[in-house]
Design a protein around this motif. Structure first.
Motif, PDB file in Angstrom:
ATOM      1  N   ILE A   1       0.847  -1.182   0.000  1.00  0.00           N
ATOM      2  CA  ILE A   1       0.000   0.000   0.000  1.00  0.00           C
ATOM      3  C   ILE A   1       0.883   1.231   0.000  1.00  0.00           C
ATOM      4  O   ILE A   1       1.748   1.399   0.856  1.00  0.00           O
ATOM      5  CB  ILE A   1      -0.925   0.040   1.237  1.00  0.00           C
ATOM      6  CG1 ILE A   1      -1.822  -1.204   1.249  1.00  0.00           C
ATOM      7  CG2 ILE A   1      -1.769   1.289   1.240  1.00  0.00           C
ATOM      8  CD1 ILE A   1      -2.807  -1.280   0.131  1.00  0.00           C
ATOM      9  N   ALA A   2       0.639   2.091  -0.998  1.00  0.00           N
ATOM     10  CA  ALA A   2       1.401   3.338  -1.063  1.00  0.00           C
ATOM     11  C   ALA A   2       0.510   4.476  -0.624  1.00  0.00           C
ATOM     12  O   ALA A   2      -0.545   4.702  -1.194  1.00  0.00           O
ATOM     13  CB  ALA A   2       1.895   3.585  -2.494  1.00  0.00           C
TER      14      ALA A   2
ATOM     15  N   VAL B   1      -3.681   3.632  -4.342  1.00  0.00           N
ATOM     16  CA  VAL B   1      -4.857   2.894  -3.876  1.00  0.00           C
ATOM     17  C   VAL B   1      -6.144   3.529  -4.394  1.00  0.00           C
ATOM     18  O   VAL B   1      -6.450   4.687  -4.092  1.00  0.00           O
ATOM     19  CB  VAL B   1      -4.894   2.826  -2.338  1.00  0.00           C
ATOM     20  CG1 VAL B   1      -6.123   2.053  -1.867  1.00  0.00           C
ATOM     21  CG2 VAL B   1      -3.630   2.161  -1.813  1.00  0.00           C
ATOM     22  N   LEU B   2      -6.883   2.759  -5.181  1.00  0.00           N
ATOM     23  CA  LEU B   2      -8.190   3.191  -5.684  1.00  0.00           C
ATOM     24  C   LEU B   2      -9.282   2.668  -4.760  1.00  0.00           C
ATOM     25  O   LEU B   2      -9.275   1.493  -4.370  1.00  0.00           O
ATOM     26  CB  LEU B   2      -8.433   2.629  -7.084  1.00  0.00           C
ATOM     27  CG  LEU B   2      -7.913   3.406  -8.288  1.00  0.00           C
ATOM     28  CD1 LEU B   2      -8.147   2.601  -9.570  1.00  0.00           C
ATOM     29  CD2 LEU B   2      -8.581   4.768  -8.398  1.00  0.00           C
ATOM     30  N   THR B   3     -10.227   3.532  -4.419  1.00  0.00           N
ATOM     31  CA  THR B   3     -11.357   3.146  -3.577  1.00  0.00           C
ATOM     32  C   THR B   3     -12.648   3.520  -4.283  1.00  0.00           C
ATOM     33  O   THR B   3     -12.793   4.640  -4.772  1.00  0.00           O
ATOM     34  CB  THR B   3     -11.298   3.848  -2.210  1.00  0.00           C
ATOM     35  OG1 THR B   3     -10.058   3.522  -1.564  1.00  0.00           O
ATOM     36  CG2 THR B   3     -12.452   3.395  -1.323  1.00  0.00           C
TER      37      THR B   3
ATOM     38  N   ASP C   1      -5.107  -1.845  -4.956  1.00  0.00           N
ATOM     39  CA  ASP C   1      -3.818  -1.173  -5.078  1.00  0.00           C
ATOM     40  C   ASP C   1      -3.313  -1.391  -6.502  1.00  0.00           C
ATOM     41  O   ASP C   1      -3.153  -2.535  -6.950  1.00  0.00           O
ATOM     42  CB  ASP C   1      -2.832  -1.753  -4.065  1.00  0.00           C
ATOM     43  CG  ASP C   1      -1.544  -0.963  -3.976  1.00  0.00           C
ATOM     44  OD1 ASP C   1      -1.239  -0.218  -4.931  1.00  0.00           O
ATOM     45  OD2 ASP C   1      -0.835  -1.083  -2.956  1.00  0.00           O
ATOM     46  N   LEU C   2      -3.059  -0.312  -7.215  1.00  0.00           N
ATOM     47  CA  LEU C   2      -2.590  -0.420  -8.597  1.00  0.00           C
ATOM     48  C   LEU C   2      -1.285  -1.201  -8.692  1.00  0.00           C
ATOM     49  O   LEU C   2      -1.005  -1.843  -9.711  1.00  0.00           O
ATOM     50  CB  LEU C   2      -2.398   0.978  -9.195  1.00  0.00           C
ATOM     51  CG  LEU C   2      -3.658   1.836  -9.351  1.00  0.00           C
ATOM     52  CD1 LEU C   2      -3.275   3.231  -9.847  1.00  0.00           C
ATOM     53  CD2 LEU C   2      -4.645   1.187 -10.307  1.00  0.00           C
ATOM     54  N   ALA C   3      -0.475  -1.152  -7.643  1.00  0.00           N
ATOM     55  CA  ALA C   3       0.831  -1.814  -7.673  1.00  0.00           C
ATOM     56  C   ALA C   3       0.718  -3.327  -7.579  1.00  0.00           C
ATOM     57  O   ALA C   3       1.626  -4.045  -8.012  1.00  0.00           O
ATOM     58  CB  ALA C   3       1.712  -1.288  -6.544  1.00  0.00           C
ATOM     59  N   THR C   4      -0.379  -3.837  -7.008  1.00  0.00           N
ATOM     60  CA  THR C   4      -0.516  -5.281  -6.815  1.00  0.00           C
ATOM     61  C   THR C   4      -1.719  -5.856  -7.553  1.00  0.00           C
ATOM     62  O   THR C   4      -1.988  -7.051  -7.442  1.00  0.00           O
ATOM     63  CB  THR C   4      -0.638  -5.617  -5.320  1.00  0.00           C
ATOM     64  OG1 THR C   4      -1.751  -4.893  -4.765  1.00  0.00           O
ATOM     65  CG2 THR C   4       0.630  -5.231  -4.574  1.00  0.00           C
ATOM     66  N   ALA C   5      -2.442  -5.026  -8.283  1.00  0.00           N
ATOM     67  CA  ALA C   5      -3.613  -5.508  -9.014  1.00  0.00           C
ATOM     68  C   ALA C   5      -3.205  -6.546 -10.059  1.00  0.00           C
ATOM     69  O   ALA C   5      -2.139  -6.459 -10.658  1.00  0.00           O
ATOM     70  CB  ALA C   5      -4.326  -4.337  -9.684  1.00  0.00           C
TER      71      ALA C   5
ATOM     72  N   LEU D   1      -4.406  10.106 -11.102  1.00  0.00           N
ATOM     73  CA  LEU D   1      -4.338   8.757 -11.666  1.00  0.00           C
ATOM     74  C   LEU D   1      -3.001   8.527 -12.365  1.00  0.00           C
ATOM     75  O   LEU D   1      -2.405   7.451 -12.259  1.00  0.00           O
ATOM     76  CB  LEU D   1      -5.489   8.539 -12.651  1.00  0.00           C
ATOM     77  CG  LEU D   1      -6.893   8.448 -12.039  1.00  0.00           C
ATOM     78  CD1 LEU D   1      -7.952   8.435 -13.129  1.00  0.00           C
ATOM     79  CD2 LEU D   1      -7.013   7.193 -11.173  1.00  0.00           C
ATOM     80  N   GLU D   2      -2.524   9.542 -13.072  1.00  0.00           N
ATOM     81  CA  GLU D   2      -1.235   9.419 -13.760  1.00  0.00           C
ATOM     82  C   GLU D   2      -0.104   9.205 -12.754  1.00  0.00           C
ATOM     83  O   GLU D   2       0.756   8.333 -12.930  1.00  0.00           O
ATOM     84  CB  GLU D   2      -0.986  10.690 -14.592  1.00  0.00           C
ATOM     85  CG  GLU D   2       0.263  10.628 -15.467  1.00  0.00           C
ATOM     86  CD  GLU D   2       1.465  11.277 -14.817  1.00  0.00           C
ATOM     87  OE1 GLU D   2       2.605  10.951 -15.208  1.00  0.00           O
ATOM     88  OE2 GLU D   2       1.265  12.110 -13.913  1.00  0.00           O
ATOM     89  N   ARG D   3      -0.127   9.970 -11.660  1.00  0.00           N
ATOM     90  CA  ARG D   3       0.897   9.794 -10.623  1.00  0.00           C
ATOM     91  C   ARG D   3       0.781   8.418  -9.977  1.00  0.00           C
ATOM     92  O   ARG D   3       1.789   7.765  -9.693  1.00  0.00           O
ATOM     93  CB  ARG D   3       0.765  10.887  -9.554  1.00  0.00           C
ATOM     94  CG  ARG D   3       1.122  12.294 -10.027  1.00  0.00           C
ATOM     95  CD  ARG D   3       1.265  13.228  -8.841  1.00  0.00           C
ATOM     96  NE  ARG D   3       0.049  13.321  -8.047  1.00  0.00           N
ATOM     97  CZ  ARG D   3      -0.933  14.206  -8.269  1.00  0.00           C
ATOM     98  NH1 ARG D   3      -0.825  15.076  -9.268  1.00  0.00           N
ATOM     99  NH2 ARG D   3      -2.003  14.231  -7.500  1.00  0.00           N
ATOM    100  N   GLY D   4      -0.451   7.985  -9.749  1.00  0.00           N
ATOM    101  CA  GLY D   4      -0.657   6.678  -9.137  1.00  0.00           C
ATOM    102  C   GLY D   4      -0.138   5.542  -9.995  1.00  0.00           C
ATOM    103  O   GLY D   4       0.471   4.588  -9.497  1.00  0.00           O
ATOM    104  N   LEU D   5      -0.356   5.632 -11.303  1.00  0.00           N
ATOM    105  CA  LEU D   5       0.135   4.603 -12.215  1.00  0.00           C
ATOM    106  C   LEU D   5       1.660   4.557 -12.231  1.00  0.00           C
ATOM    107  O   LEU D   5       2.269   3.479 -12.225  1.00  0.00           O
ATOM    108  CB  LEU D   5      -0.405   4.851 -13.627  1.00  0.00           C
ATOM    109  CG  LEU D   5      -1.902   4.572 -13.830  1.00  0.00           C
ATOM    110  CD1 LEU D   5      -2.379   5.160 -15.150  1.00  0.00           C
ATOM    111  CD2 LEU D   5      -2.174   3.070 -13.786  1.00  0.00           C
TER     112      LEU D   5
END
Length: 231
Positions: free
Chosen positions: A2-3, A79-81, A91-95, A140-144
């Motif tokens: 989780i970031a 993390v998208l909620t 979590d985009l990193a572990t999806a 979203l761009e930063r999250g990706l």
């Protein structure tokens, strides 16, 4: 994994504040109509008939209104909620899967999908359309990008053969769904186009929809299509 970011950013195509008054009116109307019809049937037939009619009329509309008022989507770091009915968090990193998918019909739609969470990025109808606000697209761009960085720096290093199989586009990888970095690049290009006032039809998300052709609903934007749009 989780970031945590500096704070959650709403990623709603339509802000909850815009629809909440309408849904509140729907809720009041549903309750009012249910009570009136329930009383009518209760007086003219029987009390249980009145209760059944009131519940049949009011409950579905109340559920729709309450779910709509509760609906909200946000991103915090990677993390998208999504809150609408049950709360879904990914979590985009572990999806298992993160893609931009396209639905084409009378209204064309581009969505960011991460496992069971889908965020609508833009909808277009002819020369008109609606897109996520700039701050939402930027988050979203930063999250990706952050998710890609985290995925690349996991504690367990990938084997040499796995690394070769996951090589980037420049290493001769067969075309497939765009990577996290490529999706981030597409959104960044879209941000630049929006900031420059580029017409809707010439913006990257609109181009991504057109690039998929008249495919099946939920067609994923590919690596090659992203490169063609952003280069």
């Amino acid at each position: 994994m989780i970031a945590l970011g500096d704070g959650a950013v709403n990623v709603n195509l339509v802000a909850p504040a815009e629809v909440r008054p309408k849904l509140q009116r729907l809720l009041l109307i549903a309750v009012g109509v249910g009570v009136i019809l329930g009383m009518f049937f209760g007086i003219n037939f029987s009390w249980w008939a009145g209760v059944i009619v009131a519940l049949v009329i009011a409950v579905p509309l109340v559920v729709i209104a309450v779910a709509g008022m509760r609906r909200n989507q946000s991103i915090d770091g990677t993390v998208l909620t999504s809150r609408s009915g049950p709360t879904r968090v990914v979590d985009l990193a572990t999806a298992d899967s993160v893609t931009i998918t396209v639905n084409r019909s009378r209204v064309d739609q581009a969505m960011l999908r991460a496992d069971n969470v889908a965020v609508t990025l833009a909808v277009y109808s002819g020369e008109r359309g609606r897109e996520l606000p700039i701050d939402a697209v930027a988050a979203l761009e930063r999250g990706l990008r952050a998710a890609d960085t985290l995925a690349r720096h996991e504690v367990i290093e990938p084997r040499a053969d796995d690394a070769a199989a996951d090589a980037g586009p420049g290493d001769g990888r067969a075309d497939g769904p765009a990577s996290l970095t490529e999706l981030a690049g597409l959104l960044k290009a879209h941000l630049r186009a929006e900031a420059m006032g580029t017409p809707l039809a010439e913006r990257p998300l609109h181009k991504a929809i057109q690039a998929t052709g008249a495919g099946h609903a939920g067609t994923a934007v590919t690596s090659a299509q992203v490169r063609e749009i952003t280069e």
